[in-house]
Design a protein around this motif. Structure first.
Motif, PDB file in Angstrom:
ATOM      1  N   ILE A  61       7.937   2.859  33.484  1.00 53.96           N
ATOM      2  CA  ILE A  61       8.017   4.274  34.313  1.00 53.96           C
ATOM      3  C   ILE A  61       9.258   2.778  34.530  1.00 53.96           C
ATOM      4  O   ILE A  61       9.272   1.699  35.054  1.00 53.96           O
ATOM      5  CB  ILE A  61       7.355   3.982  34.914  1.00 53.96           C
ATOM      6  N   SER A  73      12.647   7.090  35.385  1.00 51.53           N
ATOM      7  CA  SER A  73      12.865   7.778  33.995  1.00 51.53           C
ATOM      8  C   SER A  73      11.345   7.273  33.272  1.00 51.53           C
ATOM      9  O   SER A  73      10.255   6.517  34.065  1.00 51.53           O
ATOM     10  CB  SER A  73      13.557   7.196  32.603  1.00 51.53           C
ATOM     11  N   ARG A  98       6.812   7.626  31.366  1.00 49.20           N
ATOM     12  CA  ARG A  98       5.812   8.582  31.479  1.00 49.20           C
ATOM     13  C   ARG A  98       4.722   8.464  31.600  1.00 49.20           C
ATOM     14  O   ARG A  98       4.091   7.396  31.920  1.00 49.20           O
ATOM     15  CB  ARG A  98       5.639   9.143  29.796  1.00 49.20           C
ATOM     16  N   SER A 149       4.837  -0.763  32.311  1.00 46.79           N
ATOM     17  CA  SER A 149       4.279  -0.165  31.332  1.00 46.79           C
ATOM     18  C   SER A 149       2.474  -0.289  31.550  1.00 46.79           C
ATOM     19  O   SER A 149       2.476  -2.129  31.646  1.00 46.79           O
ATOM     20  CB  SER A 149       4.230  -0.340  29.982  1.00 46.79           C
ATOM     21  N   THR A 208       3.333  13.127  34.071  1.00 43.36           N
ATOM     22  CA  THR A 208       4.676  12.917  34.723  1.00 43.36           C
ATOM     23  C   THR A 208       5.408  13.599  35.519  1.00 43.36           C
ATOM     24  O   THR A 208       5.338  15.437  35.830  1.00 43.36           O
ATOM     25  CB  THR A 208       5.785  12.511  33.828  1.00 43.36           C
ATOM     26  N   LYS A 268       8.803  11.498  42.267  1.00 45.05           N
ATOM     27  CA  LYS A 268       9.212  11.489  40.516  1.00 45.05           C
ATOM     28  C   LYS A 268       9.895  10.248  39.759  1.00 45.05           C
ATOM     29  O   LYS A 268      11.062   9.551  40.542  1.00 45.05           O
ATOM     30  CB  LYS A 268      10.206  12.384  40.343  1.00 45.05           C
ATOM     31  N   ASP A 285       0.380  14.806  29.296  1.00 42.74           N
ATOM     32  CA  ASP A 285       1.387  14.444  30.932  1.00 42.74           C
ATOM     33  C   ASP A 285       1.529  15.004  31.589  1.00 42.74           C
ATOM     34  O   ASP A 285       1.156  16.025  32.189  1.00 42.74           O
ATOM     35  CB  ASP A 285       2.939  14.707  29.271  1.00 42.74           C
ATOM     36  N   THR A 344       0.488   9.765  31.325  1.00 39.73           N
ATOM     37  CA  THR A 344      -0.568  10.511  30.854  1.00 39.73           C
ATOM     38  C   THR A 344      -2.040  10.298  31.301  1.00 39.73           C
ATOM     39  O   THR A 344      -2.606   9.108  31.951  1.00 39.73           O
ATOM     40  CB  THR A 344      -0.897  10.195  29.207  1.00 39.73           C
ATOM     41  N   ASP A 349       3.931   4.899  31.132  1.00 41.85           N
ATOM     42  CA  ASP A 349       4.628   3.962  29.456  1.00 41.85           C
ATOM     43  C   ASP A 349       6.258   3.742  30.323  1.00 41.85           C
ATOM     44  O   ASP A 349       6.811   5.145  30.296  1.00 41.85           O
ATOM     45  CB  ASP A 349       4.664   5.538  28.612  1.00 41.85           C
TER      46      ASP A 349
END
Ligand code: ADP
Length: 250
Positions: free
Chosen positions: A7, A55, A57, A21, A66, A52, A64, A59, A5
């Motif tokens: 990213i 920003s 998410r 996404s 992330t 990482k 989650d 799943t 979502d």
């Protein structure tokens, strides 16, 4: 199964992934294509916990995940294949499979009283499992060959084999076909197909070889400049004006 979502992954001021996404359906073999520099590998590394995200998410089955580290994702059944590291090249193909962290023979470990004997039994069972994997991949004749001495395509099969030593649910494959001859590429495609239908693996595959993508993948997702451009069958993707423009622009 996996929802990516929005990213974003930034390196310095540069957005390698810029608000991507996508959804990966359970049981699918999803292809990820796009010109060089589109952000495919970076997105893979974010989903597989190697990087990482800045920003966004990710799943998995609603949970989650992330930013979770690769070993945690590994235990959840989410694996990204890796090239066989330098120090593993001098070990045999069978030993490479037996060394996969978390690989278990499938026998219960209740019998710790018998110490040494139990370890020997466990090792025998692991060896049998590794041999079964080598046979599934049609490279059983390479069991005692050093991993550093087999061909590029055979190494790719071995990388795939390592995912079979644990209970994988979803496997991310980065350029499985790169530098691999046609015959072995067909063997790799067969192995992916069989793992999908017989063992229920879900796959996400980055690959430049469009025959390979067309044969295996539905849907195909095309990225360019860090974003998702289009999703559909390979035929639909190939007919998409944005996709054509992105490929011609490189
Ligand atoms: P693809 O896999 O689609 O070819 P990548 O994800 O490898 O694309 O790269 C996307 C962009 O991000 C490229 O321009 C690349 O140079 C840049 N990039 C990738 N990794 C890094 C990094 N660690 N530091 C800086 N830039 C990076």
């Amino acid at each position: 199964m996996i929802v990516v979502d929005n990213i974003v992954k930034q390196f310095g001021g540069f957005r390698a992934v810029d608000g991507a996404s996508m959804e990966i359906a359970k049981g699918s073999i999803t292809g990820l294509i796009g010109p060089n520099g589109a952000g495919k590998t970076t997105l893979f590394n974010v989903v597989a916990g190697v990087l990482k995200p800045t920003s966004g998410r990710v799943t998995m089955d609603g949970e989650d995940i992330t930013g979770l580290p690769p070993h945690t994702l590994f235990h959840k059944g989410l694996l990204r294949t890796f090239q066989i590291a330098h120090e593993f090249q001098t070990m045999t193909c069978r030993e490479n499979l037996m060394m996969v962290p978390g690989a278990q023979s499938g026998e219960t470990l209740w019998n710790t009283w018998f110490g040494r004997r139990r370890i020997a039994d466990e090792e025998r069972a692991l060896k049998a499992k590794a041999d079964e994997v080598l046979e599934f991949l049609t490279i059983e004749h390479l069991a005692d060959h050093k991993a550093g001495q087999v061909s590029g395509g055979q190494k790719k099969l071995l990388e795939l084999g390592r995912t079979m030593m644990v209970d994988a649910k979803i496997v991310f494959l980065d350029e499985v076909g790169a530098g691999v001859n046609r015959t072995l590429l067909n063997t790799i495609a067969d192995a992916i197909q069989r793992l999908n239908t017989e063992r229920g693996y879900t796959f996400v595959v980055i690959e430049h070889d469009m025959d390979f993508i067309g044969r295996l993948c539905d849907p195909v997702i095309c990225m360019a400049e860090g974003k998702v451009l289009a999703e559909g069958t390979l035929a639909e993707i190939k007919a998409n004006d944005h996709v054509i423009e992105a490929y011609l622009g490189t």
